[in-house]
Design a protein around this motif. Structure first.
Motif, mmCIF file in Angstrom:
data_model
loop_
_atom_site.group_PDB
_atom_site.id
_atom_site.type_symbol
_atom_site.label_atom_id
_atom_site.label_comp_id
_atom_site.label_asym_id
_atom_site.label_seq_id
_atom_site.Cartn_x
_atom_site.Cartn_y
_atom_site.Cartn_z
ATOM 1 N N TYR A 48 0.750 -1.155 -0.040
ATOM 2 C CA TYR A 48 -0.048 0.205 -0.065
ATOM 3 C C TYR A 48 0.765 1.307 -0.015
ATOM 4 C CZ TYR A 48 -3.051 -3.667 1.055
ATOM 5 O OH TYR A 48 -4.066 -4.838 0.993
ATOM 6 N N PHE A 49 0.805 1.766 -1.167
ATOM 7 C CA PHE A 49 1.945 3.080 -1.359
ATOM 8 C C PHE A 49 1.040 4.394 -1.002
ATOM 9 C CE2 PHE A 49 4.274 5.465 -4.662
ATOM 10 C CZ PHE A 49 5.409 5.413 -4.299
ATOM 11 N N PHE A 50 1.822 5.227 -0.223
ATOM 12 C CA PHE A 50 1.219 6.400 0.132
ATOM 13 C C PHE A 50 2.128 7.415 -0.339
ATOM 14 C CE2 PHE A 50 -0.882 3.589 2.915
ATOM 15 C CZ PHE A 50 -1.880 3.977 3.389
ATOM 16 N N LEU A 51 1.528 8.757 -1.028
ATOM 17 C CA LEU A 51 2.456 9.629 -1.329
ATOM 18 C C LEU A 51 1.874 11.132 -0.922
ATOM 19 C CD1 LEU A 51 3.016 8.646 -5.051
ATOM 20 C CD2 LEU A 51 4.720 9.175 -3.475
ATOM 21 N N PRO A 52 2.984 11.954 -0.692
ATOM 22 C CA PRO A 52 2.528 13.327 -0.408
ATOM 23 C C PRO A 52 1.472 13.774 -1.450
ATOM 24 C CG PRO A 52 4.949 13.122 -0.138
ATOM 25 C CD PRO A 52 4.505 11.958 -0.683
ATOM 26 N N ALA A 53 0.567 15.020 -1.096
ATOM 27 C CA ALA A 53 -0.332 15.349 -2.121
ATOM 28 C C ALA A 53 0.340 16.326 -3.096
ATOM 29 C CB ALA A 53 -1.471 16.506 -1.120
ATOM 30 N N LYS A 54 1.350 17.101 -2.629
ATOM 31 C CA LYS A 54 2.060 17.858 -3.727
ATOM 32 C C LYS A 54 3.433 17.189 -3.884
ATOM 33 C CE LYS A 54 -0.270 21.990 -2.579
ATOM 34 N NZ LYS A 54 -0.191 23.569 -2.052
ATOM 35 N N LYS A 77 -12.882 -8.841 8.945
ATOM 36 C CA LYS A 77 -13.896 -10.035 8.705
ATOM 37 C C LYS A 77 -13.663 -10.466 7.445
ATOM 38 C CE LYS A 77 -17.077 -7.963 11.768
ATOM 39 N NZ LYS A 77 -18.574 -7.044 12.020
ATOM 40 N N GLY A 78 -12.286 -10.899 6.974
ATOM 41 C CA GLY A 78 -12.125 -11.677 5.631
ATOM 42 C C GLY A 78 -11.807 -10.910 4.470
ATOM 43 N N SER A 79 -12.126 -9.609 4.648
ATOM 44 C CA SER A 79 -11.817 -8.598 3.468
ATOM 45 C C SER A 79 -10.524 -7.901 3.651
ATOM 46 C CB SER A 79 -12.990 -7.524 3.400
ATOM 47 O OG SER A 79 -12.850 -6.661 2.525
ATOM 48 N N TYR A 80 -9.555 -8.272 3.414
ATOM 49 C CA TYR A 80 -8.064 -7.734 3.574
ATOM 50 C C TYR A 80 -7.680 -6.768 2.295
ATOM 51 C CZ TYR A 80 -8.390 -11.487 7.033
ATOM 52 O OH TYR A 80 -8.827 -12.263 7.925
ATOM 53 N N THR A 81 -8.069 -5.564 2.382
ATOM 54 C CA THR A 81 -7.675 -4.544 1.530
ATOM 55 C C THR A 81 -7.314 -3.290 1.805
ATOM 56 O OG1 THR A 81 -10.090 -3.496 1.555
ATOM 57 C CG2 THR A 81 -9.879 -5.367 0.097
ATOM 58 N N ALA A 82 -7.141 -2.353 1.303
ATOM 59 C CA ALA A 82 -6.713 -0.995 1.580
ATOM 60 C C ALA A 82 -7.781 -0.241 2.883
ATOM 61 C CB ALA A 82 -6.666 0.211 0.271
ATOM 62 N N ALA A 83 -9.007 -0.682 2.208
ATOM 63 C CA ALA A 83 -10.025 -0.118 3.162
ATOM 64 C C ALA A 83 -10.198 -0.734 4.629
ATOM 65 C CB ALA A 83 -11.347 -0.456 2.480
ATOM 66 N N THR A 84 -9.148 -1.894 4.695
ATOM 67 C CA THR A 84 -9.300 -2.369 6.036
ATOM 68 C C THR A 84 -8.036 -2.751 6.832
ATOM 69 O OG1 THR A 84 -9.311 -4.703 5.151
ATOM 70 C CG2 THR A 84 -11.212 -4.042 5.748
ATOM 71 N N LEU A 85 -6.896 -1.737 6.163
ATOM 72 C CA LEU A 85 -5.786 -1.698 7.153
ATOM 73 C C LEU A 85 -5.980 -1.270 8.638
ATOM 74 C CD1 LEU A 85 -3.506 0.256 4.538
ATOM 75 C CD2 LEU A 85 -3.407 -2.054 4.804
ATOM 76 N N GLN A 87 -5.540 0.683 12.146
ATOM 77 C CA GLN A 87 -5.562 2.150 12.272
ATOM 78 C C GLN A 87 -4.226 2.782 12.507
ATOM 79 O OE1 GLN A 87 -8.150 3.858 15.260
ATOM 80 N NE2 GLN A 87 -9.534 1.844 15.092
ATOM 81 N N ARG A 88 -3.217 1.681 13.395
ATOM 82 C CA ARG A 88 -1.789 2.134 13.445
ATOM 83 C C ARG A 88 -1.139 2.311 12.012
ATOM 84 N NH1 ARG A 88 0.796 -1.600 17.234
ATOM 85 N NH2 ARG A 88 0.050 -3.219 15.773
ATOM 86 N N HIS A 89 -1.058 1.589 11.355
ATOM 87 C CA HIS A 89 -0.587 1.506 9.971
ATOM 88 C C HIS A 89 -1.002 2.681 9.040
ATOM 89 C CE1 HIS A 89 -0.070 -3.218 10.479
ATOM 90 N NE2 HIS A 89 1.203 -2.281 11.011
ATOM 91 N N ARG A 90 -2.296 2.882 8.948
ATOM 92 C CA ARG A 90 -2.953 3.795 8.254
ATOM 93 C C ARG A 90 -2.499 5.291 8.719
ATOM 94 N NH1 ARG A 90 -6.532 4.008 4.367
ATOM 95 N NH2 ARG A 90 -7.278 1.958 5.065
ATOM 96 N N ALA A 91 -2.270 5.320 10.161
ATOM 97 C CA ALA A 91 -1.913 6.548 10.848
ATOM 98 C C ALA A 91 -0.488 7.050 10.522
ATOM 99 C CB ALA A 91 -2.084 6.395 12.248
ATOM 100 N N TRP A 92 0.252 5.973 10.633
ATOM 101 C CA TRP A 92 1.954 6.331 10.270
ATOM 102 C C TRP A 92 2.200 6.705 8.869
ATOM 103 C CZ3 TRP A 92 5.996 7.604 13.531
ATOM 104 C CH2 TRP A 92 6.025 7.183 14.695
ATOM 105 N N ALA A 93 1.569 5.710 7.909
ATOM 106 C CA ALA A 93 1.838 5.880 6.240
ATOM 107 C C ALA A 93 1.491 7.195 6.046
ATOM 108 C CB ALA A 93 1.001 4.670 5.774
ATOM 109 N N SER A 94 0.135 7.636 6.490
ATOM 110 C CA SER A 94 -0.531 9.043 6.208
ATOM 111 C C SER A 94 0.357 10.295 6.798
ATOM 112 C CB SER A 94 -1.796 9.015 6.685
ATOM 113 O OG SER A 94 -2.632 8.166 6.036
#
Length: 293
Positions: A48-54, A77-85, A87-94
């Motif tokens: 899952y690749f995150f980039l700065p807005a600019k 619940k069995g759905s393993y996608t970007a939408a279910t990352l 919270q910790r990983h999404r917070a740090w990557a963002s």
């Protein structure tokens, strides 16, 4: 670009809440789901690749290595996608993207059939194909090789960060004095710095005398960790420093394993909140110095 490096924990959690509720990424673009090969030459990984807005130039990047519970929320619940990352990983990557870094979170468990990861006290039951001193460092270098082909990334300025089992993989990926520890992809490109949060530091007993690394390393550990031993990490750090490695450790008093999990259970404990705030401060200072965004 507005910097987040002096944000309090409350501000970090507020940013995360906006991400989860509205699909926002602050100063970051929406994440991209990507695929690339592990350096093991066999496994096709998901990232899952995150980039700065600019983007005005190629950016430094940080490869993120999840812990034993995997990359996803326990509520997936069995759905393993970007939408279910998680919270910790999404917070740090963002957070990294909002501060001018690219970030690539590697899912090393899902492609091998274990997307939900493993529970506590399961270490002896995990398969060899997930070995944090062999397989997972190869995944990290597969991610580095992938970033090398992204025009948005300066592949000469890439750091490595991991949590728990992923923190162990971070240390193993950076060590240069153990049998079979040359994981660098073709061309010899290496990580420029490594940050390990509450890692297991035994590393399969491969570096009892301390690990040698040309990359600077920082370890953030918890005094009240009930999954891994901060004392073993302290010993490894001391021996590694004596071997000439630029390495340092911070042990947070009263903090617990996964102290930076943004969830209410962890953050209701004051020492965890203090550790989380300092971890963000140390992380941005460390990678800003070593990767120069």
């Amino acid at each position: 670009m507005q910097s987040l490096r002096f944000f309090t924990l409350a501000a970090i959690i507020a940013l995360l809440s906006a991400i989860l509720a509205l699909g926002l990424t602050g100063g970051a673009r929406a994440q991209e789901t990507v695929q690339f090969s592990s350096a093991d030459g066999r496994t096709q990984l998901i990232g899952y690749f995150f980039l700065p807005a600019k983007l005005s130039s190629a950016r430094p990047a940080i490869v993120l290595m999840h812990g034993r519970a995997g990359a996803y929320s326990s509520l997936a619940k069995g759905s393993y996608t970007a939408a279910t990352l998680s919270q910790r990983h999404r917070a740090w990557a963002s957070y990294w993207a909002a501060n001018g870094f690219a970030a690539l979170l590697v899912d090393g468990f899902g492609p091998r059939g274990y997307p939900a990861g493993f529970g506590r006290n399961s270490y002896k039951d995990r398969p060899d194909e997930l070995d944090e001193t062999v397989a997972r460092p190869q995944d990290a270098y597969g991610a580095l090789a992938y970033l090398r082909g992204r025009p948005e990334v300066d592949a000469a300025r890439v750091g490595l960060m991991g949590w728990s089992n992923g923190g162990s993989a971070t240390l193993a990926a950076l060590m240069q004095n153990a049998p079979g520890s040359d994981y660098a992809p073709l061309g010899g490109l290496h990580f420029q710095a490594g940050l390990a949060l509450y890692p297991g530091c035994t590393l399969k007993e491969k570096v009892k005398a301390g690990l040698k690394s040309s990359a600077p390393i920082r370890v953030l550990a918890a005094s009240d960790d009930d999954e891994v031993s901060p004392k073993i990490c302290e010993t490894l750090t001391r021996r590694s420093r004596e071997s000439g490695t630029d390495i340092a450790i911070t042990i947070y008093p009263g903090a617990m394993h996964s102290f930076d999990d943004p969830g209410k259970e962890r953050q209701s404990h004051a020492p965890n909140r203090a550790a989380t705030e300092d971890a963000y401060r140390q992380a941005i200072a460390f990678f800003s110095e070593k990767l120069k965004p």
